[in-house]
Design an enzyme around this catalytic site. Sequence first.
Site, mmCIF file in Angstrom:
data_model
loop_
_atom_site.group_PDB
_atom_site.id
_atom_site.type_symbol
_atom_site.label_atom_id
_atom_site.label_comp_id
_atom_site.label_asym_id
_atom_site.label_seq_id
_atom_site.Cartn_x
_atom_site.Cartn_y
_atom_site.Cartn_z
ATOM 1 N N LYS A 170 158.509 -9.965 33.592
ATOM 2 C CA LYS A 170 158.521 -10.047 35.058
ATOM 3 C C LYS A 170 159.316 -8.893 35.656
ATOM 4 O O LYS A 170 160.473 -8.669 35.277
ATOM 5 C CB LYS A 170 159.133 -11.375 35.520
ATOM 6 C CG LYS A 170 158.215 -12.553 35.344
ATOM 7 C CD LYS A 170 158.861 -13.839 35.792
ATOM 8 C CE LYS A 170 158.569 -14.143 37.237
ATOM 9 N NZ LYS A 170 159.004 -15.515 37.601
ATOM 10 N N ILE A 171 158.679 -8.191 36.579
ATOM 11 C CA ILE A 171 159.307 -7.073 37.279
ATOM 12 C C ILE A 171 159.192 -7.329 38.776
ATOM 13 O O ILE A 171 158.094 -7.573 39.275
ATOM 14 C CB ILE A 171 158.630 -5.737 36.920
ATOM 15 C CG1 ILE A 171 158.811 -5.445 35.423
ATOM 16 C CG2 ILE A 171 159.174 -4.589 37.771
ATOM 17 C CD1 ILE A 171 158.090 -4.192 34.938
#
Length: 372
Positions: free
Chosen positions: A140-141
């Site tokens: 997750k970014i």
Amino acid sequence: MTDALKRLSDEGVAIWLDDLSRKRITSGNLAELIDEQHIVGVTTNPSIFQKAISHGDGYEQQLTDLATRKVTVDEAIRMITTADVRDAADILRPVFDATDGQDGRVSIEVDPRLAHHTDATVAEAKQLAWLVDRPNTLIKIPATKAGLPAITEVIGKGISVNVTLIFSLERYREVMDAYLAGLEKAKAAGLDLSKIHSVASFFVSRVDSEIDKRLDAVGTPEAKALKGKAALANARLAYQAFEEVFSSDRWAALDKAHANKQRPLWASTGVKDPAYKDTLYVDDLVAPGTVNTMPEATLDATADHGQITGNTIAGTYEQARAELDGVAKLGISYDDVVQLLEDEGVEKFEASWIDLLNSTEAELKRLAPSEG
């Protein structure tokens, strides 16, 4: 119990659980949800881990071992969280295999303190992918300005990504552009595009929370009539953008190389206002090729009394645009709202991460062997 979850799944919506803890893994609960509630993925975030580790059980032995090894608190957190994600990924592996890699995925977030640092985010994403070492992981970014080039770089290295904290339509288009640019880099590097996956987590309920508050401040009948409309309108227009981008000539070239579409994921689907039906952000956001990640309360509510009546996004774009325009006409700035929500989202995850670091550090000190 209705068959609402099955109907939702049959409509082409992948149902993911927005929660994870070691107890959920070891008790068999996660496996049960996969078998009985049509769960085909799991998302985590710093707040979820903070809650699980600070208030849950099942971590004592690992914390004791880490304390004995005198690891740093940052290393301890990463060892604990990646262990949970690895185990959850193994439980979901049959789903991953059955869906040719589309579902059966578990998301783990980069350190939220890196949200405004591109190079550090890329380095952390690579490290997490290596640490978890499962093909069905999504890194997750956050969709911050600094996150966009990081998404391109990480996708370009063949690492699958869950882009999180998307609130605005403009930013969502930038996220899709970053994904396509990453695929183009991966293609140029000779990577197999069919193995790279991504979802774009478009946040829903927080948009209503903020805009409703501002509509209440306006207080007119026109303002009251728009309450509870903005979040759905925003998400539906995001789906329109998704349809446009993934039917473009640019996409067609990548599609020929067996690339996967970046699916829109509806996040923050737990209803915050008790005046609204508790399945609002599930029932009214049904469309093929989407993901809905739900906290357990929303999952249970949908299973019990969700009203899945087919595609509830098709044909809504004109109305959705009119509703957002109506909010703007009352002097409520969309740009101001979505920027505030992004800033608050990053801050909340950072605060949860710091709470987690502090509570874990206290546990490591408590469990450290006495010098003798």
